[in-house]
Design an enzyme around this catalytic site. Structure first.
Site, PDB file in Angstrom:
ATOM      1  N   TYR A 162       0.845  -1.193   0.000  1.00  0.00           N
ATOM      2  CA  TYR A 162       0.000   0.000   0.000  1.00  0.00           C
ATOM      3  C   TYR A 162       0.879   1.242   0.000  1.00  0.00           C
ATOM      4  O   TYR A 162       1.870   1.337   0.723  1.00  0.00           O
ATOM      5  CB  TYR A 162      -0.913   0.046   1.234  1.00  0.00           C
ATOM      6  CG  TYR A 162      -1.982  -1.036   1.284  1.00  0.00           C
ATOM      7  CD1 TYR A 162      -2.295  -1.805   0.170  1.00  0.00           C
ATOM      8  CD2 TYR A 162      -2.680  -1.277   2.454  1.00  0.00           C
ATOM      9  CE1 TYR A 162      -3.278  -2.789   0.223  1.00  0.00           C
ATOM     10  CE2 TYR A 162      -3.675  -2.258   2.519  1.00  0.00           C
ATOM     11  CZ  TYR A 162      -3.965  -3.011   1.402  1.00  0.00           C
ATOM     12  OH  TYR A 162      -4.927  -3.972   1.468  1.00  0.00           O
TER      13      TYR A 162
ATOM     14  N   SER B  34     -12.894  -4.254   1.702  1.00  0.00           N
ATOM     15  CA  SER B  34     -13.857  -3.368   1.005  1.00  0.00           C
ATOM     16  C   SER B  34     -15.273  -3.683   1.484  1.00  0.00           C
ATOM     17  O   SER B  34     -16.173  -3.934   0.678  1.00  0.00           O
ATOM     18  CB  SER B  34     -13.747  -3.508  -0.518  1.00  0.00           C
ATOM     19  OG  SER B  34     -12.518  -3.023  -0.986  1.00  0.00           O
TER      20      SER B  34
ATOM     21  N   LEU C  76     -17.647  -1.939   2.457  1.00  0.00           N
ATOM     22  CA  LEU C  76     -18.711  -1.017   2.041  1.00  0.00           C
ATOM     23  C   LEU C  76     -18.833  -0.993   0.523  1.00  0.00           C
ATOM     24  O   LEU C  76     -19.582  -0.188  -0.027  1.00  0.00           O
ATOM     25  CB  LEU C  76     -18.420   0.389   2.584  1.00  0.00           C
ATOM     26  CG  LEU C  76     -18.295   0.456   4.112  1.00  0.00           C
ATOM     27  CD1 LEU C  76     -17.868   1.843   4.572  1.00  0.00           C
ATOM     28  CD2 LEU C  76     -19.612   0.046   4.772  1.00  0.00           C
ATOM     29  N   GLY C  77     -18.092  -1.842  -0.143  1.00  0.00           N
ATOM     30  CA  GLY C  77     -18.171  -1.901  -1.602  1.00  0.00           C
ATOM     31  C   GLY C  77     -16.968  -1.316  -2.299  1.00  0.00           C
ATOM     32  O   GLY C  77     -16.903  -1.303  -3.529  1.00  0.00           O
TER      33      GLY C  77
HETATM   34  N1  LIG Z   1      -6.685  -8.057   1.069  1.00  0.00           N
HETATM   35  C1  LIG Z   1      -6.968  -7.412  -0.038  1.00  0.00           C
HETATM   36  O1  LIG Z   1      -6.722  -7.879  -1.154  1.00  0.00           O
HETATM   37  C2  LIG Z   1      -7.624  -6.057   0.077  1.00  0.00           C
HETATM   38  C3  LIG Z   1      -8.122  -5.389  -1.075  1.00  0.00           C
HETATM   39  C4  LIG Z   1      -8.748  -4.147  -0.888  1.00  0.00           C
HETATM   40  C5  LIG Z   1      -8.876  -3.595   0.383  1.00  0.00           C
HETATM   41  N2  LIG Z   1      -8.363  -4.265   1.464  1.00  0.00           N
HETATM   42  C6  LIG Z   1      -8.488  -3.740   2.855  1.00  0.00           C
HETATM   43  O2  LIG Z   1      -9.850  -3.350   3.071  1.00  0.00           O
HETATM   44  C7  LIG Z   1      -9.849  -2.022   3.585  1.00  0.00           C
HETATM   45  C8  LIG Z   1     -11.137  -1.315   3.209  1.00  0.00           C
HETATM   46  O3  LIG Z   1     -11.349  -1.383   1.815  1.00  0.00           O
HETATM   47  P1  LIG Z   1     -11.618  -0.111   0.888  1.00  0.00           P
HETATM   48  O4  LIG Z   1     -11.059   1.123   1.494  1.00  0.00           O
HETATM   49  O5  LIG Z   1     -11.212  -0.521  -0.488  1.00  0.00           O
HETATM   50  O6  LIG Z   1     -13.203  -0.031   0.804  1.00  0.00           O
HETATM   51  P2  LIG Z   1     -14.410   0.274   1.808  1.00  0.00           P
HETATM   52  O7  LIG Z   1     -13.992   0.116   3.206  1.00  0.00           O
HETATM   53  O8  LIG Z   1     -15.545  -0.529   1.313  1.00  0.00           O
HETATM   54  O9  LIG Z   1     -14.720   1.807   1.475  1.00  0.00           O
HETATM   55  C9  LIG Z   1     -13.895   2.846   1.896  1.00  0.00           C
HETATM   56  C10 LIG Z   1     -14.617   4.140   1.567  1.00  0.00           C
HETATM   57  O10 LIG Z   1     -15.771   4.212   2.393  1.00  0.00           O
HETATM   58  C11 LIG Z   1     -15.858   5.486   2.963  1.00  0.00           C
HETATM   59  N3  LIG Z   1     -16.506   5.307   4.267  1.00  0.00           N
HETATM   60  C12 LIG Z   1     -16.011   4.608   5.342  1.00  0.00           C
HETATM   61  N4  LIG Z   1     -16.912   4.588   6.346  1.00  0.00           N
HETATM   62  C13 LIG Z   1     -17.988   5.288   5.899  1.00  0.00           C
HETATM   63  C14 LIG Z   1     -19.241   5.619   6.471  1.00  0.00           C
HETATM   64  N5  LIG Z   1     -19.567   5.192   7.677  1.00  0.00           N
HETATM   65  N6  LIG Z   1     -20.116   6.352   5.722  1.00  0.00           N
HETATM   66  C15 LIG Z   1     -19.791   6.772   4.473  1.00  0.00           C
HETATM   67  N7  LIG Z   1     -18.615   6.476   3.876  1.00  0.00           N
HETATM   68  C16 LIG Z   1     -17.734   5.748   4.583  1.00  0.00           C
HETATM   69  C17 LIG Z   1     -14.450   5.985   3.068  1.00  0.00           C
HETATM   70  O11 LIG Z   1     -14.453   7.382   3.111  1.00  0.00           O
HETATM   71  P3  LIG Z   1     -13.228   8.323   3.558  1.00  0.00           P
HETATM   72  O12 LIG Z   1     -11.971   7.634   3.090  1.00  0.00           O
HETATM   73  O13 LIG Z   1     -13.511   9.608   2.879  1.00  0.00           O
HETATM   74  O14 LIG Z   1     -13.207   8.433   5.050  1.00  0.00           O
HETATM   75  C18 LIG Z   1     -13.845   5.407   1.798  1.00  0.00           C
HETATM   76  O15 LIG Z   1     -14.087   6.251   0.690  1.00  0.00           O
HETATM   77  C19 LIG Z   1      -8.583  -1.388   2.987  1.00  0.00           C
HETATM   78  O16 LIG Z   1      -8.163  -0.245   3.699  1.00  0.00           O
HETATM   79  C20 LIG Z   1      -7.611  -2.524   3.111  1.00  0.00           C
HETATM   80  O17 LIG Z   1      -7.117  -2.560   4.442  1.00  0.00           O
HETATM   81  C21 LIG Z   1      -7.749  -5.479   1.323  1.00  0.00           C
END
Ligand SMILES: NC(=O)c1ccc[n+]([C@@H]2O[C@H](COP(=O)([O-])OP(=O)(O)OC[C@H]3O[C@@H](n4cnc5c(N)ncnc54)[C@H](OP(=O)(O)O)[C@@H]3O)[C@@H](O)[C@H]2O)c1
Length: 289
Positions: free
Chosen positions: A53, A211, A213-214
């Site tokens: 990352y 992910s 939240l999508g």
């Molecule tokens: N293992 C893997 O292959 C893999 C792949 C992808 C991701 N991941 C992990 O999963 C984690 C999360 O995934 P992601 O960031 O892709 O997607 P996510 O958690 O589904 O979405 C993140 C987004 O949601 C917003 N958000 C968070 N809480 C919210 C709420 N309560 N209301 C409205 N919006 C909200 C955030 O906004 P703001 O940022 O503006 O606060 C950001 O834009 C990553 O940080 C990583 O650690 C792992």
């Protein structure tokens, strides 16, 4: 916050994904400090990063390790190292073109652990996860390397990511109690990881939806894209994102979602999902949606 089990450790039932933490421009450092503080204040104790990352495409291979360095410096500045369990991953590499590649060769994984130890400034990683299967390396060989890494004492706990049910079973058979978690995609938009959740529950492993939240493109439009989640959210006066996380928590007691956030208000709102107990009817409506 209610806690859930990660190996021999209790952690807050909602974690914080750090993938988008980035200090190269749009995110003032104070905002990131405030986001980690808000998470800890809300009872979050599991933070998730990875050695791959880092900032976007323009930095290419130079991005490797940047997120780990950033979070280590933030935890030190806040003086909260002992209040969190910091999970990282290895097995992905950033390429010069700005893309991503996999490398699960034994040499790379061993080096990845050593480099994460150095960047995070610790003698043992709290949780080290194999990031993603590598088509160039048989999974049994990867499991052998993970066993060697677990036995080295350099990692307190081992996790898998993007693994299927058979890979989870095979790894568990070799690693035993050293294996504590599986991190796979799971959200209202992406529900096909249900079999992996079941295997985790059977084997006593935590399941960390990524992910949840999508993902970045869809998280903020969750209400528009998933009307059943929006309706229940409106009935309860909470956000659709909270309902999504509560629905994930209700899938199984082994589920620990790791929503990403780079703003304090996002993680404060997400963490409140632990207070929502969805009824049987609500869960059925969401499952059917
Ligand atoms: N293992 C893997 O292959 C893999 C792949 C992808 C991701 N991941 C992990 O999963 C984690 C999360 O995934 P992601 O960031 O892709 O997607 P996510 O958690 O589904 O979405 C993140 C987004 O949601 C917003 N958000 C968070 N809480 C919210 C709420 N309560 N209301 C409205 N919006 C909200 C955030 O906004 P703001 O940022 O503006 O606060 C950001 O834009 C990553 O940080 C990583 O650690 C792992």
């Amino acid at each position: 916050m209610q806690t859930r089990t990660l190996g021999n450790q209790q952690v807050g039932a909602i974690g914080l994904g750090l993938m988008t933490f980035d200090q190269t421009g749009t995110q003032p450092r104070q905002q990131l400090l405030d986001t980690v503080t808000a998470a800890i204040d809300a009872g979050v104790t599991l933070l998730d990063t990875a050695d791959a990352y880092g900032p976007g495409d323009e930095k290419g291979a130079g991005a490797q390790g940047e997120n780990e360095r950033l979070i280590a410096s933030i935890l030190d500045e806040l003086g909260v190292r002992d209040r969190v369990l910091l999970a990282t991953k290895g097995g992905h590499v950033r390429t010069d073109g700005g893309g991503w590649d996999t490398d699960s060769s034994a040499g790379h994984l061993r080096r990845a652990v050593d480099e994460s130890l150095q960047r995070l400034g610790v003698e043992q990683l709290d949780l080290w996860q194999h990031h993603r299967p590598d088509p160039k390396v048989p999974y049994d060989d990867v499991i052998g390397t993970l066993k060697e890494i677990a036995d080295s004492g350099k990692v307190a706990r081992v996790g898998l990511s993007n693994a299927d049910p058979q890979q989870i079973r095979d790894a568990h058979a070799v690693l035993g109690d050293a294996l504590v978690s599986v991190q796979n995609q799971f959200s209202p938009k992406f529900r096909s990881s249900r079999p992996e959740i079941d295997v985790c529950e059977e084997l006593g492993l935590a399941f960390l939806p990524w992910s949840p939240l999508g993902g970045l493109g869809d998280a903020k439009e969750l209400a528009e894209k998933h009307p059943a989640f929006a309706e229940i959210a409106a009935d309860r006066g909470v956000s659709a994102q909270q309902v999504a996380l509560a629905w994930e928590l209700a899938q199984s007691p082994v589920v620990i979602p790791i929503p990403g956030a780079k703003r304090p208000s996002s993680i404060t709102d997400s963490a409140a999902a632990v207070h929502i107990e969805l009824t049987r009817d609500e869960l059925a409506r969401l499952d059917a949606s």
